[in-house]
Design a protein around this motif. Structure first.
Motif, short mmCIF file in Angstrom:
data_model
loop_
_atom_site.label_atom_id
_atom_site.label_comp_id
_atom_site.label_asym_id
_atom_site.label_seq_id
_atom_site.Cartn_x
_atom_site.Cartn_y
_atom_site.Cartn_z
N ARG A 13 5.51 -15.78 3.17
CA ARG A 13 5.81 -14.58 2.42
C ARG A 13 7.29 -14.58 2.01
O ARG A 13 8.13 -15.24 2.66
CB ARG A 13 5.54 -13.35 3.29
CG ARG A 13 4.11 -13.27 3.81
CD ARG A 13 3.15 -12.82 2.76
NE ARG A 13 3.37 -11.41 2.43
CZ ARG A 13 2.78 -10.79 1.42
NH1 ARG A 13 1.97 -11.45 0.62
NH2 ARG A 13 3.02 -9.52 1.19
N CYS A 164 5.83 -1.86 5.00
CA CYS A 164 5.67 -2.67 3.80
C CYS A 164 4.28 -2.51 3.19
O CYS A 164 4.10 -2.63 1.98
CB CYS A 164 5.96 -4.14 4.11
SG CYS A 164 4.82 -4.88 5.32
N GLU A 165 3.28 -2.23 4.04
CA GLU A 165 1.92 -2.04 3.53
C GLU A 165 1.79 -0.73 2.78
O GLU A 165 1.05 -0.64 1.79
CB GLU A 165 0.93 -2.11 4.69
CG GLU A 165 0.88 -3.49 5.34
CD GLU A 165 0.10 -3.52 6.63
OE1 GLU A 165 -0.22 -4.63 7.11
OE2 GLU A 165 -0.20 -2.44 7.18
N GLY A 168 3.47 -1.22 -0.51
CA GLY A 168 2.75 -2.17 -1.35
C GLY A 168 1.45 -1.67 -1.91
O GLY A 168 0.79 -2.37 -2.70
N ARG A 170 -1.31 -0.17 -4.18
CA ARG A 170 -1.50 0.02 -5.61
C ARG A 170 -2.67 0.97 -5.84
O ARG A 170 -3.49 1.20 -4.96
CB ARG A 170 -1.73 -1.32 -6.31
CG ARG A 170 -0.55 -2.28 -6.14
CD ARG A 170 -0.81 -3.62 -6.81
NE ARG A 170 0.29 -4.55 -6.60
CZ ARG A 170 1.37 -4.63 -7.35
NH1 ARG A 170 1.51 -3.82 -8.40
NH2 ARG A 170 2.33 -5.50 -7.09
N ASP A 173 -6.05 0.06 -4.82
CA ASP A 173 -6.27 -0.15 -3.38
C ASP A 173 -6.79 1.10 -2.69
O ASP A 173 -7.21 1.03 -1.54
CB ASP A 173 -4.96 -0.59 -2.70
CG ASP A 173 -4.44 -1.91 -3.24
OD1 ASP A 173 -5.27 -2.71 -3.71
OD2 ASP A 173 -3.22 -2.13 -3.19
N ALA A 184 -3.65 -5.15 0.59
CA ALA A 184 -3.62 -6.46 -0.06
C ALA A 184 -2.40 -7.28 0.33
O ALA A 184 -2.40 -8.50 0.17
CB ALA A 184 -3.64 -6.28 -1.59
N GLU A 185 -1.38 -6.62 0.84
CA GLU A 185 -0.13 -7.31 1.17
C GLU A 185 0.21 -7.09 2.64
O GLU A 185 1.25 -6.55 2.99
CB GLU A 185 1.00 -6.83 0.27
CG GLU A 185 0.74 -7.05 -1.22
CD GLU A 185 1.88 -6.60 -2.09
OE1 GLU A 185 2.97 -6.34 -1.56
OE2 GLU A 185 1.69 -6.49 -3.31
N LYS A 187 0.82 -8.31 6.74
CA LYS A 187 1.72 -9.28 7.36
C LYS A 187 1.07 -10.65 7.38
O LYS A 187 -0.10 -10.80 7.71
CB LYS A 187 2.03 -8.83 8.79
CG LYS A 187 3.09 -9.67 9.49
CD LYS A 187 3.43 -9.09 10.84
CE LYS A 187 4.51 -9.91 11.54
NZ LYS A 187 4.86 -9.33 12.86
N GLY A 189 0.33 -12.33 4.83
CA GLY A 189 -0.54 -12.52 3.68
C GLY A 189 -1.99 -12.17 3.94
O GLY A 189 -2.84 -12.39 3.09
N GLN A 191 -5.27 -9.86 4.33
CA GLN A 191 -5.79 -8.64 3.73
C GLN A 191 -6.78 -7.98 4.69
O GLN A 191 -7.41 -8.64 5.50
CB GLN A 191 -6.48 -8.96 2.40
CG GLN A 191 -5.56 -9.57 1.37
CD GLN A 191 -6.28 -9.90 0.07
OE1 GLN A 191 -7.51 -9.98 0.03
NE2 GLN A 191 -5.52 -10.08 -1.00
N ARG A 223 1.86 0.91 -8.70
CA ARG A 223 2.28 1.24 -7.35
C ARG A 223 1.99 2.71 -7.08
O ARG A 223 2.22 3.57 -7.94
CB ARG A 223 3.76 0.97 -7.14
CG ARG A 223 4.16 -0.49 -7.20
CD ARG A 223 3.80 -1.21 -5.92
NE ARG A 223 4.24 -2.61 -5.96
CZ ARG A 223 4.07 -3.48 -4.99
NH1 ARG A 223 3.46 -3.08 -3.87
NH2 ARG A 223 4.48 -4.71 -5.10
#
Length: 332
Positions: A13, A164-165, A168, A170, A173, A184-185, A187, A189, A191, A223
């Motif tokens: 990442r 971060c999730e 991230g 969208r 999502d 989708a993002e 830790k 990578g 899902q 976002r």
């Protein structure tokens, strides 16, 4: 080093690549040698310098003005050793260095019987994370000023999402009908699809209807959480932005703690206390290993205490069957 970082970009990442670049820059600032000249003594000296701040003459150099001060946590030292070891492992495979100078551990007397059972270079203490009590969660939520902020906090304290999730997420999502979020993002990578309380979706709906800017400041229009005012209005909210939101809410609520990570820990702990299976908590948290999830067994005090009481009753009945009053003699 540029070749190595380019290699990392294809398998890690972006934050991992940035951390590796920083760690390597720091290492070669302290150990002022070319990679081909680095020996295990340099690595051991780096560990000492980072952990204690002591600089041995001729072994390592002091960090320059503006550099990070020595005396960092052992978890940080361990991460930096991992970055350094990965770099030299890459050079070894490529044929640039004959061996990796980062020792795998210190030998012991049992080295012959168990070659892999060496003493670790660093000793890491796994501390229990802090969590918020229900009154503290209520106070923090009540101090938030917008539906956006309450939705973000709900995603962490009710869904167990990482900071971060949350940032991230969208628009696609959000699975409103299913009451779930597609992460989708995650830790590493990874899902996952996680359920979240209806309270989150209620706050999210209010935010989308009344607060979210209709026009965005960048092409990244999908976002979920955007800046609401100021010159960056319409841009995706940043890490600094969400941290400022929580800092202000904690101050208004009179709380001394309540970070994003503590909100996530609070959620996962409460789920375990409520009887959620450990494997289910692992899936909700997005942990690659269940060992990372076992910490919530210790945080869930009520669950642990109840399990102990049940076991203690059985032990008492078996061990002290002849002495029911616990005094070593039978009752009159």
């Amino acid at each position: 080093m540029d070749d190595y970082l380019e290699f990392l970009e294809g398998r890690c990442r972006p934050n991992t690549v940035l951390a590796a670049a920083y760690d390597l820059k720091l290492f070669f600032t302290v150990v002022a040698k070319d990679p081909q000249e680095v020996v295990p003594a340099d690595v051991l000296g780096f560990i000492t310098a980072q952990r204690t701040g002591r600089v041995d003459a001729g072994l390592v150099a002091a960090v320059g003005v503006g550099g990070e001060p020595a005396g960092v946590a052992m978890s940080t030292v361990a991460r930096r050793l991992s970055s350094i070891s990965g770099f030299f492992g890459y050079l070894q495979v490529r044929g640039d260095v004959p061996v990796n100078p980062v020792p795998r551990g210190l030998p012991t007397r049992r080295e012959r019987q168990r070659p892999s059972q060496g003493v670790p270079l660093t000793r890491r203490v796994r501390r229990l994370p802090r969590i918020l009590t229900p009154p503290e969660v209520d106070a923090l939520t009540g101090a938030l000023r917008t539906h956006r902020d309450r939705a973000m906090v709900a995603a962490m304290v009710l869904g167990g999402l990482r900071r971060c999730e949350v940032l991230g997420l969208r628009m696609q999502d959000v699975r409103v009908a299913e009451r779930r979020l597609f992460v989708a993002e995650g830790k590493g990578g990874h899902q996952r699809l996680v359920p979240v309380s209806s309270r989150f979706f209620t706050e999210l709906a209010s935010y989308l209807e009344a607060e979210r800017p209709r026009t965005t400041g960048t092409d990244d229009t999908d976002r979920v959480f955007l800046v609401l005012k100021g010159p960056n209005r319409g841009n995706p909210l940043s890490v600094r932005g969400i941290d400022e939101v929580l800092t202000g809410a904690r101050r208004r609520a009179g709380l001394t703690h309540g970070t994003c990570h503590e909100l996530r820990h609070t959620c996962l702990t409460r789920l375990r206390e409520a009887g959620m299976a450990l494997e289910a908590v692992q899936a909700q948290a997005g942990h690659a290993s269940i060992e990372s999830t076992r910490i919530y067994l210790h945080l869930a005090d009520d669950w642990l205490a109840s399990q102990y009481r049940k076991a203690a009753e059985v032990i008492d009945a078996q061990v002290f069957a002849g002495h029911p009053n616990g005094s070593g003699g039978s009752r009159p």
